[in-house]
Design a protein around this motif. Structure first.
Motif, short mmCIF file in Angstrom:
data_model
loop_
_atom_site.label_atom_id
_atom_site.label_comp_id
_atom_site.label_asym_id
_atom_site.label_seq_id
_atom_site.Cartn_x
_atom_site.Cartn_y
_atom_site.Cartn_z
N ARG A 95 -1.86 5.46 6.99
CA ARG A 95 -1.21 4.25 6.50
C ARG A 95 -1.28 4.17 4.97
O ARG A 95 -0.29 3.87 4.30
CB ARG A 95 -1.91 3.03 7.12
CG ARG A 95 -1.12 1.73 7.01
CD ARG A 95 -2.04 0.57 7.33
NE ARG A 95 -2.56 0.60 8.68
CZ ARG A 95 -2.05 -0.09 9.70
NH1 ARG A 95 -0.98 -0.83 9.51
NH2 ARG A 95 -2.61 -0.05 10.89
N LEU A 96 -2.44 4.46 4.41
CA LEU A 96 -2.62 4.37 2.96
C LEU A 96 -1.89 5.49 2.22
O LEU A 96 -1.36 5.27 1.13
CB LEU A 96 -4.11 4.38 2.61
CG LEU A 96 -4.89 3.15 3.09
CD1 LEU A 96 -6.37 3.30 2.79
CD2 LEU A 96 -4.35 1.88 2.45
N ASN A 97 -1.87 6.67 2.80
CA ASN A 97 -1.12 7.76 2.18
C ASN A 97 0.37 7.46 2.18
O ASN A 97 1.09 7.80 1.24
CB ASN A 97 -1.41 9.07 2.90
CG ASN A 97 -2.66 9.76 2.39
OD1 ASN A 97 -2.67 10.36 1.33
ND2 ASN A 97 -3.74 9.65 3.15
N SER A 98 0.84 6.82 3.24
CA SER A 98 2.24 6.41 3.30
C SER A 98 2.55 5.39 2.21
O SER A 98 3.60 5.45 1.55
CB SER A 98 2.56 5.83 4.67
OG SER A 98 3.88 5.34 4.73
N ALA A 99 1.62 4.46 2.00
CA ALA A 99 1.81 3.45 0.94
C ALA A 99 1.83 4.11 -0.43
O ALA A 99 2.59 3.71 -1.32
CB ALA A 99 0.69 2.41 1.02
N ALA A 100 0.99 5.14 -0.62
CA ALA A 100 0.96 5.84 -1.90
C ALA A 100 2.30 6.51 -2.19
O ALA A 100 2.78 6.52 -3.33
CB ALA A 100 -0.17 6.88 -1.90
N LEU A 101 2.92 7.07 -1.16
CA LEU A 101 4.23 7.69 -1.34
C LEU A 101 5.29 6.66 -1.70
O LEU A 101 6.20 6.92 -2.49
CB LEU A 101 4.63 8.44 -0.07
CG LEU A 101 3.80 9.67 0.28
CD1 LEU A 101 4.23 10.24 1.62
CD2 LEU A 101 3.91 10.73 -0.80
N LYS A 102 5.16 5.47 -1.13
CA LYS A 102 6.14 4.41 -1.41
C LYS A 102 6.09 3.96 -2.87
O LYS A 102 7.07 3.42 -3.39
CB LYS A 102 5.89 3.21 -0.49
CG LYS A 102 6.22 3.47 0.97
CD LYS A 102 5.93 2.25 1.83
CE LYS A 102 6.23 2.51 3.29
NZ LYS A 102 5.90 1.34 4.15
N LEU A 103 4.95 4.17 -3.52
CA LEU A 103 4.84 3.80 -4.93
C LEU A 103 5.84 4.56 -5.80
O LEU A 103 6.20 4.12 -6.89
CB LEU A 103 3.42 4.06 -5.44
CG LEU A 103 2.37 3.00 -5.11
CD1 LEU A 103 0.99 3.51 -5.48
CD2 LEU A 103 2.67 1.70 -5.84
N ASP A 151 9.30 -4.19 -2.10
CA ASP A 151 8.62 -2.91 -1.89
C ASP A 151 7.14 -3.01 -2.27
O ASP A 151 6.28 -2.45 -1.59
CB ASP A 151 9.29 -1.81 -2.72
CG ASP A 151 10.71 -1.54 -2.28
OD1 ASP A 151 10.97 -1.56 -1.07
OD2 ASP A 151 11.57 -1.31 -3.16
N LEU A 152 6.87 -3.73 -3.35
CA LEU A 152 5.49 -3.93 -3.77
C LEU A 152 4.74 -4.79 -2.76
O LEU A 152 3.58 -4.52 -2.43
CB LEU A 152 5.45 -4.58 -5.15
CG LEU A 152 6.10 -3.78 -6.29
CD1 LEU A 152 6.10 -4.59 -7.58
CD2 LEU A 152 5.38 -2.46 -6.50
N GLN A 153 5.41 -5.83 -2.26
CA GLN A 153 4.78 -6.69 -1.27
C GLN A 153 4.48 -5.92 0.01
O GLN A 153 3.47 -6.16 0.67
CB GLN A 153 5.69 -7.89 -0.98
CG GLN A 153 5.78 -8.85 -2.16
CD GLN A 153 6.83 -9.94 -1.96
OE1 GLN A 153 7.90 -9.69 -1.42
NE2 GLN A 153 6.51 -11.15 -2.39
N THR A 209 0.53 -3.39 3.62
CA THR A 209 -0.07 -2.20 4.22
C THR A 209 -1.56 -2.14 3.91
O THR A 209 -2.38 -1.81 4.78
CB THR A 209 0.62 -0.93 3.70
OG1 THR A 209 1.99 -0.94 4.10
CG2 THR A 209 -0.05 0.32 4.24
N CYS A 210 -1.92 -2.45 2.68
CA CYS A 210 -3.33 -2.44 2.30
C CYS A 210 -4.11 -3.49 3.09
O CYS A 210 -5.20 -3.22 3.60
CB CYS A 210 -3.47 -2.70 0.80
SG CYS A 210 -2.91 -1.33 -0.25
#
Length: 244
Positions: free
Chosen positions: A117-125, A133-135, A140-141
């Motif tokens: 989940r967190l790695n996916s969020a990192a890619l979205k950055l 997108d930021l929200q 996710t966090c």
């Protein structure tokens, strides 16, 4: 090279040479300055009681010395070897360096989904086009922290009842677990720091979720806090188990 830089460099070189048992400096002067790789790198010609040396130092490179008596007969040779060696060290560092997110999985069962989940969020950055997108990253966090709370509660069945906590109360569960895994007077400062991190991770994720005015660095900080919180909980668990 400014006069101030020269004075400071001479002082640092003298100290560096003394640390390498090179004393009795008779002469110290910049022989040549190179800037072909983007920053200024200086090769100093140093003559001492026990021999003659090249000392290489400058922007973004470590200081090192090379003898003039055997292999490095010119400032250019010393510079070329030094930069090649430095670039190899930097390449090795980049190959072995791990982002904080890489710390999340460790070897404990039950957090692989959090890691994904967190790695996916990192890619979205890397693909942010608007506040939503930021929200989403903040959400996710927060969901990752809630999932971690569930894992901790599952591993400590009496925790919720003994402390009057709800299953989704990440801060309450995490703080209770910290008290268990880092018990004792000797860990009082550690408990305080861990609790502060837990507070920071949860509060930052909530702010990113609810505010339309956050930017990419805010989301990155949110992700870093969350990853650090997960990793810290796991590491104090390892500390509790007595693992090295």
């Amino acid at each position: 090279m400014t006069p101030e830089y020269r004075v400071e460099a001479e002082k640092n070189i003298t100290s560096y040479l003394a640390g390498n048992d090179v004393n009795g400096i008779k002469y110290m002067q910049v022989e040549q300055t190179f800037d072909d790789l983007g920053g200024e790198v200086h090769v100093w010609n140093v003559k001492a009681d026990d021999g003659n040396w090249w000392v290489v130092e400058g922007e973004g490179v470590p200081m090192n010395l090379y003898t003039q008596n055997e292999f490095y007969f010119s400032a250019d040779e010393a510079y070329s070897f030094h930069m090649g060696f430095t670039q190899r060290l930097q390449a090795r560092h980049h190959q072995t360096f791990k982002h904080v997110i890489d710390e999340v999985p460790l070897d404990i069962d039950g957090v692989k989904s959090i890691s994904r989940r967190l790695n996916s969020a990192a890619l979205k950055l890397n693909d942010v086009s608007g506040p939503e997108d930021l929200q989403s990253i903040g959400l996710t966090c927060r969901e990752s922290l809630i999932e971690l709370a569930g894992i901790l509660a599952q591993g400590n069945p009496a925790l919720l009842k003994d402390h009057g906590l709800k299953a989704a109360d990440f801060k309450g569960i995490a703080k209770a677990v910290i008290s268990i895994y880092a018990a004792g007077r000797q860990n009082s400062n550690l408990r305080k720091r861990c609790r502060n991190l837990i507070e920071a991770a949860w509060d930052q994720s909530s702010e990113v979720v609810h505010s339309p005015n956050k930017n990419v660095p805010d989301a990155k900080i949110c992700l870093l806090f969350t990853c650090s919180a997960v990793s810290v909980i796991q590491n104090i668990f390892l500390k509790y188990l007595g693992r090295l």
